[in-house]
Design an enzyme around this catalytic site. Structure first.
Site, short mmCIF file in Angstrom:
data_model
loop_
_atom_site.label_atom_id
_atom_site.label_comp_id
_atom_site.label_asym_id
_atom_site.label_seq_id
_atom_site.Cartn_x
_atom_site.Cartn_y
_atom_site.Cartn_z
CB CYS A 122 92.89 20.27 74.46
SG CYS A 122 93.48 21.48 73.31
CB CYS A 145 96.21 10.20 77.93
SG CYS A 145 94.50 10.74 77.82
#
Lengths: 144, 475
Positions: A46, A118
């Site tokens: 990912c 994130c």
């Protein structure tokens, strides 16, 4: 896509002076390793892997995070988010750290919408590290 | 006592500063200046000021002693020539002559006056220049707005014109989006498209194509040089096959025209797309080669004033076409020189980086086009690497910076694992790249990759001997 100056600065500081930015690790065998909790989140496929370690001590009967270290594989904002998380953790009690929410990181770093994951990763990392510390702690108490 | 940078001559203390290696040709091995002091303590006090004076000398040459800087005016070295190129000065000069009242600004379609005739003459001259580079008849060149339009015109034009003959098209998985998305559109219209796989280097075999050609196949569309990895298709060999089987062959030559020799007269390519801005011409102009013998028919995309023999209506942009013509003319003259230079630059970059651990070349190092060099740096994420090497302008195989978070479809088609596809960088160089730019790049890439690996948990696991493929990642 343009990042905010804050992301760029955090990223560059981390690269330039990793020690000062708390890049590093505690490994089995290190002194005090029993005080460390580790959380690894994300996956290489990912494009993001975050490894967070917290070192906790009992201070006046309260469990406090006295030090933290990280290593991150990921885009610039993932690295900046990890660094930001470290800044927010140090000195906090474990209960306070549990309250850390990804939204705070988004706000401080002015993350663009496409990079919010994130900050989510950072929140998951601290949750996992605390979890790891607490389960180790229970084992320790049991053994005492 | 710290006497660093100081030495004594004739009882006076001097400061001596080593010159960075890149500047030695200009400044010699070191710069010296007297402190005017015979007392060491006073000399030490004066030292700092003198050192900063001497360092200013380095700055005058754009390079600080600690860090080699790029040769580019804004300190960002351009290594993204496969994306676009700067326009050659000689091209700009020609273009300027077609814009203002004293130049050839007329509508080339105006048959009734000198202004129109002059513009038409320049356009025909440009058409000749384009045709000469690829050895074809000027009448086979149709000007378009760029390679994307040329690809659309070729593929949709053939598919629609020959739809009663068949509705099957063959292309590959690593084509440019201008080809892939055009094919997707045709699929929506009921056409059948075969997307060929490539081997791990990006090559397609002639047998693969042969096996896929059917009764109802009307078109094979394959690129000449791949824009991401530089792999080259043998268009002569493929042309022989398609001609023999009665199928039209389209080649996207946006990356190859002017970079490697193309001889349309002696090949069996039926349609070829060109772009001007990949070869030091202006953006917004391209061309499509349409073979006359045997004749290839197309259904037009644009309808209007009947320009370009009705295949592409619209007033011809004289300055753009003249710019393209000049760029192609220069390319004809300088192709070999450019190629040799670019090949040397590629070798220099490769030799500078090849000893790094865990790097993977995407494409074919020996047989690909040397102007495109694509590398994956394992355990480092591509976008962070692009951020770290901000003093060079390169492309990342990871589309992390764009709206999608998908890694490059080209690298995936090669069978690269996602991690490696995420961590790739495409370096592409051209006519204006200098050896110094490559040296600067080598230093910057090496140090940045090392820095990022130092903070990478995957690199740490790799050094610990952990097999990352055996880990169950929670994601």
């Amino acid at each position: 896509m343009a990042y905010s100056k804050k992301v760029v600065d955090k990223f560059e500081q981390t690269l330039k002076n990793p020690k000062a930015a708390s890049v590093g690790r505690w490994k089995p065998g290190d002194a005090d390793f029993d005080k460390v909790g580790t959380g690894i989140v994300g996956a290489p496929a990912c494009g993001d892997v975050m490894k967070l370690q917290i070192k906790c001590e009992d201070i006046d009967g309260v469990k406090k995070i006295v030090d933290a270290k990280f290593k991150t594989y990921g885009c610039g904002s993932a690295i900046a988010s990890s660094g930001q998380l470290i800044d927010m953790l140090k000195g906090k009690t474990i209960d306070e750290a549990k309250e850390i929410c990804n939204k705070e990181i988004v706000d401080i770093l002015e993350l663009p919408p496409i990079k919010i994951h994130c900050s989510v990763l950072a929140e998951e990392a601290i949750k996992k590290a605390i979890n790891d510390f607490e389960s180790n702690d229970n084992v320790r108490k049991h053994n005492q | 006592m710290d006497t660093k940078y100081l030495f004594k001559r004739n009882n006076v203390w001097w400061v001596k500063l080593a010159v960075p290696s890149a500047l030695r040709s200009k400044l010699g091995y070191d710069l010296r200046k007297s402190t005017g002091e015979s007392d060491i303590e006073k000399a030490i006090l004066a030292r700092e000021t003198i050192i900063s004076e001497l360092k200013k000398k380095f700055d005058e040459f754009k390079i600080s002693p600690e860090e080699k800087k790029s040769t580019a005016p804004n300190n960002v070295t351009y290594l993204d020539y496969a994306s676009t190129t700067p326009v050659d000065e000689r091209v700009v000069e020609k273009m300027k002559e077609c814009l203002t009242i004293d130049g050839a600004f007329g509508n080339p379609g105006s048959r009734s006056h000198l202004y129109g005739w002059k513009a038409e003459e320049l356009i025909e001259e440009a058409r000749c220049n384009v045709s000469k580079l690829v050895n074809c008849d000027p009448r086979e060149i149709i000007f378009t707005s760029g390679a994307t339009e040329s690809d659309n015109l070729a593929i949709k034009g053939v598919a629609h014109f020959y739809k009663n003959k068949g509705k099957h098209i063959i292309t590959s998985k690593i084509e440019h989006k201008a080809v892939l998305d055009t094919c997707r559109q045709l699929e929506k219209e009921g056409f059948d498209v075969t997307y060929l796989d490539t081997d791990e280097y990006g090559s397609i075999s002639i047998d693969q194509i042969s096996e896929e050609i059917r009764e109802d196949t009307t078109l094979v569309s394959l690129m000449h040089i791949n824009n991401e990895i530089g792999v080259i298709n043998d268009i002569n060999e493929i042309g022989d096959l398609t001609r023999e089987r009665g199928v039209i062959f389209h080649v996207d030559a946006a990356q190859s025209a002017g970079k490697i020799p193309i001889d349309l007269c002696n090949s069996k390519v039926d349609l070829m797309s060109f772009s001007a801005h990949k070869i030091y011409g202006p953006k917004g102009i391209g061309a499509l080669y349409v073979r006359r013998k045997p004749r290839v028919r197309l259904e037009a995309l644009f309808h209007g004033g009947g320009q370009e023999r009705g295949i592409r209506a619209g007033t011809l942009p004289t300055h753009q076409i003249v710019g393209m013509g000049e760029a192609f003319k220069i390319a004809s003259q300088e192709l070999e020189k450019d190629f040799e230079k670019i090949n040397n630059l590629k070798n220099r970059l490769y030799n500078g980086l090849k000893d790094m651990e865990e790097i993977y070349i995407n494409g074919n190092l020996d047989e690909g086009y040397p102007g495109i060099f694509n590398l994956s740096f394992n355990y480092v994420e591509g976008e962070s690497l692009i951020m770290a090497v901000k003093n060079i302008a390169v492309s990342s195989g990871s589309a992390c910076t764009s709206a999608s978070l998908e890694p490059s479809y080209v690298l995936r088609a090669l069978g690269r694992p996602d991690e490696l596809a995420h961590s790739s960088i495409r370096f592409s160089f051209g006519r204006f790249t200098q050896e110094q730019d490559i040296d600067f790049t080598i230093d910057l890439v090496k140090s940045s990759v090392n820095q990022l690996r130092e903070i990478s948990p995957l690199w740490e696991m790799h050094l610990d001997g952990v097999d990352l493929s055996k880990i169950e990642w929670a994601s």
